[in-house]
Design an enzyme around this catalytic site. Sequence first.
Site, PDB file in Angstrom:
ATOM      1  N   ARG A 163      -1.532   6.895  -4.573  1.00  0.00           N
ATOM      2  CA  ARG A 163      -1.721   8.210  -5.183  1.00  0.00           C
ATOM      3  C   ARG A 163      -1.771   8.166  -6.706  1.00  0.00           C
ATOM      4  NH1 ARG A 163       2.544   9.390  -1.821  1.00  0.00           N
ATOM      5  NH2 ARG A 163       3.900   9.490  -3.656  1.00  0.00           N
ATOM      6  N   ARG A 202      13.358   5.424   2.267  1.00  0.00           N
ATOM      7  CA  ARG A 202      14.416   5.932   1.396  1.00  0.00           C
ATOM      8  C   ARG A 202      15.715   6.186   2.153  1.00  0.00           C
ATOM      9  NH1 ARG A 202       9.676   8.541  -0.141  1.00  0.00           N
ATOM     10  NH2 ARG A 202       9.169   8.549  -2.378  1.00  0.00           N
ATOM     11  N   LYS A 209      10.396   1.204  -9.930  1.00  0.00           N
ATOM     12  CA  LYS A 209      11.821   1.486 -10.075  1.00  0.00           C
ATOM     13  C   LYS A 209      12.428   1.775  -8.697  1.00  0.00           C
ATOM     14  CE  LYS A 209      11.256   5.556  -8.744  1.00  0.00           C
ATOM     15  NZ  LYS A 209      11.900   5.979  -7.475  1.00  0.00           N
ATOM     16  N   CYS A 215       0.827  -1.212   0.000  1.00  0.00           N
ATOM     17  CA  CYS A 215       0.000   0.000   0.000  1.00  0.00           C
ATOM     18  C   CYS A 215       0.861   1.261   0.000  1.00  0.00           C
ATOM     19  CB  CYS A 215      -0.929  -0.002   1.215  1.00  0.00           C
ATOM     20  SG  CYS A 215      -2.063  -1.410   1.276  1.00  0.00           S
ATOM     21  N   ALA A 216       1.972   1.239  -0.717  1.00  0.00           N
ATOM     22  CA  ALA A 216       2.884   2.377  -0.767  1.00  0.00           C
ATOM     23  C   ALA A 216       2.196   3.608  -1.340  1.00  0.00           C
ATOM     24  CB  ALA A 216       4.111   2.035  -1.605  1.00  0.00           C
ATOM     25  N   TYR A 273       0.931 -11.039   1.207  1.00  0.00           N
ATOM     26  CA  TYR A 273       1.243 -11.042  -0.228  1.00  0.00           C
ATOM     27  C   TYR A 273       1.021 -12.428  -0.813  1.00  0.00           C
ATOM     28  CZ  TYR A 273       3.771  -6.859   1.388  1.00  0.00           C
ATOM     29  OH  TYR A 273       4.122  -5.686   1.980  1.00  0.00           O
TER      30      TYR A 273
END
Length: 335
Positions: A19, A168, A99, A13-14, A60
């Site tokens: 978005r 990140r 990516k 659900c990143a 998953y």
Amino acid sequence: MRENKIRWGVIGCAGIAVRSVIPGIQQSVTGTVAAIASRGLDKAKETAERLNIPKAYGSYEELLADPGIDAVYIPLPNHLHKEWTIRAAEAGKHVLCEKPAAIDAAEAEEMAEACRRAGVTFAEAFMYRYHPRYAAIKAVIRSGEIGEIRAIHGAFTFNNAKDADNVRYKQWMGGGSIYDVGVYPISAARFILEREPEAATVHAFFSPEHDHVDMMASGLLEFAGGVALTFDCGMWAAGRNTLEIVGTEGRIEVPSAYVVHENAQDHFYVYAGGEKREVEVPYLNQYTLQADAFGRNVLHGEPMPFGPSDAVNNMRAVDACLTSARERRRVELNL
């Protein structure tokens, strides 16, 4: 495949999925989002309800076991791309992976091979390349209007440094600005020049406050014929997302090179013959265009414009950039 549409499952659900990619698929002609999975069922259910997705799974594995899923989109942290791409392929699902495709080229090769063995499509989600403005940019170059290409300059920066818990900024999860945004100008130069770089030299700021990932990097990628990409990328810098292509007789400027606003901000500019010309482009959703290109491949066998070898080759360039930054030296690529 119901109603001649791909039934997509989303693994995770990143933010990029919620978005941009899920709404993009939902607007596509070829696909529908049939299910979403998270490591917690509550989060999956909440996201499914908010985005009108029929099924929600708390793992998953459950999504991959669903025979009603034809393809998966993987927006997981970078270190999980290899595992879940291979598991999806083994479950017979086509794979669109966010990516960067992997942590390194060796992983990308394993992923591509697993998908090849399983007979499923594998592609890296560089959405910007599917927008028709890049075909228009390449048409300008082919026309000779700006002459021979001498240099490409690319930048992609933003400032999110205060979000200390962001994936990140976790080295073990594949964090860093080259992985996150440097991949864009790198892929753009390869796409525009239609060849692979020969060497990389990169200088980076590795931040102790952010698990020593590269929070800013400035680089040079050498291509044959004396042409080079100079780029910078960062996650602790003022925001930019630009591309400039410099020719012998003119240049092309793309003010918003990787982000599409579906308005006049997506236009690009040609400077040639002492004049500036604005090139208008259609106001389209690049995530929808990406989904439909993938869908046409799966449904009708239409070739993917960017397949597994492109993902592997981009990771080879990324590997060279990261090695150069960490070891403070010029790195040649094995072509």
